[in-house]
Design a protein around this motif. Sequence first.
Motif, PDB file in Angstrom:
ATOM      1  N   PHE A   8      61.402  35.335  32.564  1.00  0.00           N
ATOM      2  CA  PHE A   8      60.723  36.607  32.793  1.00  0.00           C
ATOM      3  C   PHE A   8      59.240  36.339  33.006  1.00  0.00           C
ATOM      4  CE2 PHE A   8      58.103  39.903  30.752  1.00  0.00           C
ATOM      5  CZ  PHE A   8      58.329  40.933  31.637  1.00  0.00           C
ATOM      6  N   THR A   9      58.694  36.875  34.058  1.00  0.00           N
ATOM      7  CA  THR A   9      57.269  36.728  34.328  1.00  0.00           C
ATOM      8  C   THR A   9      56.533  37.932  33.761  1.00  0.00           C
ATOM      9  OG1 THR A   9      57.810  35.637  36.405  1.00  0.00           O
ATOM     10  CG2 THR A   9      55.551  36.382  36.123  1.00  0.00           C
ATOM     11  N   PRO A  10      55.738  37.732  32.708  1.00  0.00           N
ATOM     12  CA  PRO A  10      54.970  38.866  32.183  1.00  0.00           C
ATOM     13  C   PRO A  10      53.861  39.242  33.168  1.00  0.00           C
ATOM     14  CG  PRO A  10      54.392  36.863  31.005  1.00  0.00           C
ATOM     15  CD  PRO A  10      55.497  36.508  31.949  1.00  0.00           C
ATOM     16  N   PRO A  11      53.473  40.487  33.182  1.00  0.00           N
ATOM     17  CA  PRO A  11      52.432  40.901  34.129  1.00  0.00           C
ATOM     18  C   PRO A  11      51.068  40.339  33.738  1.00  0.00           C
ATOM     19  CG  PRO A  11      52.952  42.704  32.653  1.00  0.00           C
ATOM     20  CD  PRO A  11      53.935  41.600  32.355  1.00  0.00           C
ATOM     21  N   HIS A  12      50.302  39.998  34.738  1.00  0.00           N
ATOM     22  CA  HIS A  12      48.905  39.618  34.509  1.00  0.00           C
ATOM     23  C   HIS A  12      48.160  40.930  34.253  1.00  0.00           C
ATOM     24  CE1 HIS A  12      44.787  38.428  35.425  1.00  0.00           C
ATOM     25  NE2 HIS A  12      45.179  37.156  35.339  1.00  0.00           N
ATOM     26  N   PRO A  13      47.281  40.968  33.267  1.00  0.00           N
ATOM     27  CA  PRO A  13      46.578  42.231  32.996  1.00  0.00           C
ATOM     28  C   PRO A  13      45.725  42.713  34.160  1.00  0.00           C
ATOM     29  CG  PRO A  13      45.702  40.442  31.641  1.00  0.00           C
ATOM     30  CD  PRO A  13      46.924  39.923  32.311  1.00  0.00           C
ATOM     31  N   GLY A  14      45.305  41.803  35.014  1.00  0.00           N
ATOM     32  CA  GLY A  14      44.545  42.213  36.195  1.00  0.00           C
ATOM     33  C   GLY A  14      45.376  43.073  37.131  1.00  0.00           C
ATOM     34  N   GLY A  15      46.677  42.784  37.222  1.00  0.00           N
ATOM     35  CA  GLY A  15      47.560  43.605  38.050  1.00  0.00           C
ATOM     36  C   GLY A  15      47.708  45.004  37.484  1.00  0.00           C
ATOM     37  N   ILE A  16      47.811  45.085  36.160  1.00  0.00           N
ATOM     38  CA  ILE A  16      47.902  46.396  35.494  1.00  0.00           C
ATOM     39  C   ILE A  16      46.614  47.180  35.731  1.00  0.00           C
ATOM     40  CG2 ILE A  16      48.150  47.578  33.266  1.00  0.00           C
ATOM     41  CD1 ILE A  16      50.680  46.027  34.042  1.00  0.00           C
ATOM     42  N   LEU A  17      45.486  46.509  35.561  1.00  0.00           N
ATOM     43  CA  LEU A  17      44.186  47.159  35.765  1.00  0.00           C
ATOM     44  C   LEU A  17      44.025  47.600  37.216  1.00  0.00           C
ATOM     45  CD1 LEU A  17      41.451  48.044  34.700  1.00  0.00           C
ATOM     46  CD2 LEU A  17      40.635  45.691  35.074  1.00  0.00           C
ATOM     47  N   SER A  18      44.459  46.767  38.152  1.00  0.00           N
ATOM     48  CA  SER A  18      44.380  47.120  39.564  1.00  0.00           C
ATOM     49  C   SER A  18      45.152  48.398  39.869  1.00  0.00           C
ATOM     50  CB  SER A  18      44.924  45.956  40.407  1.00  0.00           C
ATOM     51  OG  SER A  18      44.899  46.274  41.766  1.00  0.00           O
ATOM     52  N   GLU A  19      46.361  48.504  39.316  1.00  0.00           N
ATOM     53  CA  GLU A  19      47.162  49.718  39.513  1.00  0.00           C
ATOM     54  C   GLU A  19      46.475  50.936  38.914  1.00  0.00           C
ATOM     55  OE1 GLU A  19      51.089  49.059  38.001  1.00  0.00           O
ATOM     56  OE2 GLU A  19      51.461  47.398  39.377  1.00  0.00           O
ATOM     57  N   ALA A  28      37.102  48.419  43.149  1.00  0.00           N
ATOM     58  CA  ALA A  28      36.766  47.270  42.294  1.00  0.00           C
ATOM     59  C   ALA A  28      35.255  47.161  42.118  1.00  0.00           C
ATOM     60  CB  ALA A  28      37.331  45.985  42.897  1.00  0.00           C
ATOM     61  N   ASP A  29      34.509  47.357  43.204  1.00  0.00           N
ATOM     62  CA  ASP A  29      33.047  47.273  43.129  1.00  0.00           C
ATOM     63  C   ASP A  29      32.469  48.341  42.210  1.00  0.00           C
ATOM     64  OD1 ASP A  29      32.962  45.095  44.834  1.00  0.00           O
ATOM     65  OD2 ASP A  29      32.467  46.286  46.611  1.00  0.00           O
ATOM     66  N   ASP A  30      32.948  49.575  42.361  1.00  0.00           N
ATOM     67  CA  ASP A  30      32.451  50.665  41.515  1.00  0.00           C
ATOM     68  C   ASP A  30      32.782  50.422  40.043  1.00  0.00           C
ATOM     69  OD1 ASP A  30      31.335  51.971  43.664  1.00  0.00           O
ATOM     70  OD2 ASP A  30      33.009  53.379  43.902  1.00  0.00           O
ATOM     71  N   PHE A  31      34.002  49.948  39.780  1.00  0.00           N
ATOM     72  CA  PHE A  31      34.382  49.699  38.392  1.00  0.00           C
ATOM     73  C   PHE A  31      33.568  48.545  37.815  1.00  0.00           C
ATOM     74  CE2 PHE A  31      37.240  48.169  34.980  1.00  0.00           C
ATOM     75  CZ  PHE A  31      37.259  49.337  34.220  1.00  0.00           C
ATOM     76  N   ALA A  32      33.344  47.505  38.611  1.00  0.00           N
ATOM     77  CA  ALA A  32      32.540  46.374  38.147  1.00  0.00           C
ATOM     78  C   ALA A  32      31.140  46.846  37.745  1.00  0.00           C
ATOM     79  CB  ALA A  32      32.456  45.308  39.232  1.00  0.00           C
ATOM     80  N   LYS A  33      30.548  47.686  38.581  1.00  0.00           N
ATOM     81  CA  LYS A  33      29.218  48.225  38.266  1.00  0.00           C
ATOM     82  C   LYS A  33      29.270  49.066  36.995  1.00  0.00           C
ATOM     83  CE  LYS A  33      27.720  48.323  43.047  1.00  0.00           C
ATOM     84  NZ  LYS A  33      27.683  49.146  44.249  1.00  0.00           N
ATOM     85  N   GLN A  34      30.317  49.870  36.871  1.00  0.00           N
ATOM     86  CA  GLN A  34      30.441  50.768  35.721  1.00  0.00           C
ATOM     87  C   GLN A  34      30.535  50.002  34.401  1.00  0.00           C
ATOM     88  OE1 GLN A  34      33.705  53.487  36.147  1.00  0.00           O
ATOM     89  NE2 GLN A  34      32.929  54.869  34.590  1.00  0.00           N
ATOM     90  N   ILE A  35      31.219  48.857  34.410  1.00  0.00           N
ATOM     91  CA  ILE A  35      31.362  48.115  33.158  1.00  0.00           C
ATOM     92  C   ILE A  35      30.362  46.969  33.033  1.00  0.00           C
ATOM     93  CG2 ILE A  35      33.773  48.767  32.895  1.00  0.00           C
ATOM     94  CD1 ILE A  35      34.516  45.835  33.593  1.00  0.00           C
ATOM     95  N   GLY A  36      29.550  46.759  34.067  1.00  0.00           N
ATOM     96  CA  GLY A  36      28.482  45.762  33.985  1.00  0.00           C
ATOM     97  C   GLY A  36      28.909  44.323  34.205  1.00  0.00           C
ATOM     98  N   VAL A  37      29.836  44.109  35.150  1.00  0.00           N
ATOM     99  CA  VAL A  37      30.200  42.739  35.530  1.00  0.00           C
ATOM    100  C   VAL A  37      30.021  42.590  37.038  1.00  0.00           C
ATOM    101  CG1 VAL A  37      31.849  42.472  33.622  1.00  0.00           C
ATOM    102  CG2 VAL A  37      32.684  43.206  35.844  1.00  0.00           C
ATOM    103  N   VAL A  38      29.922  41.355  37.487  1.00  0.00           N
ATOM    104  CA  VAL A  38      29.740  41.134  38.924  1.00  0.00           C
ATOM    105  C   VAL A  38      31.030  41.451  39.670  1.00  0.00           C
ATOM    106  CG1 VAL A  38      27.868  39.465  38.663  1.00  0.00           C
ATOM    107  CG2 VAL A  38      30.223  38.673  38.713  1.00  0.00           C
ATOM    108  N   SER A  39      30.881  41.950  40.875  1.00  0.00           N
ATOM    109  CA  SER A  39      32.034  42.365  41.686  1.00  0.00           C
ATOM    110  C   SER A  39      32.999  41.223  41.955  1.00  0.00           C
ATOM    111  CB  SER A  39      31.564  42.948  43.009  1.00  0.00           C
ATOM    112  OG  SER A  39      30.868  44.148  42.794  1.00  0.00           O
TER     113      SER A  39
END
Length: 90
Positions: A8-19, A28-39
């Motif tokens: 069983f392949t568990p989901p990568h959390p990045g895929g969950i976040l992307s959805e 992605a750019d707007d969310f990166a700015k909102q949480i203070g990380v680089v795009s």
Amino acid sequence: MTLKAKMFTPPHPGGILSEELEHLGVSADDFAKQIGVVSDLMTEILNERAPITPEITQKISAVLKGPSVSTWLAMQADFNAWYAKKRQIS
């Protein structure tokens, strides 16, 4: 007779976040700015090429009303463990 279990392949959390971001209509750019990380880092996470770190999970959980910090970290740990096992088998 030996039964071989299908891995069983568990989901990568990045895929969950992307959805989640797609559902919210947030880029992605707007969310990166909102949480203070680089795009670029956010894009790597969303494309499942970089892990979600404890620091980033704190920022994500502070903005989204979704999984808790511990849930994000557990998803990443499950994915890491699966990937390590996959590399041993290959």
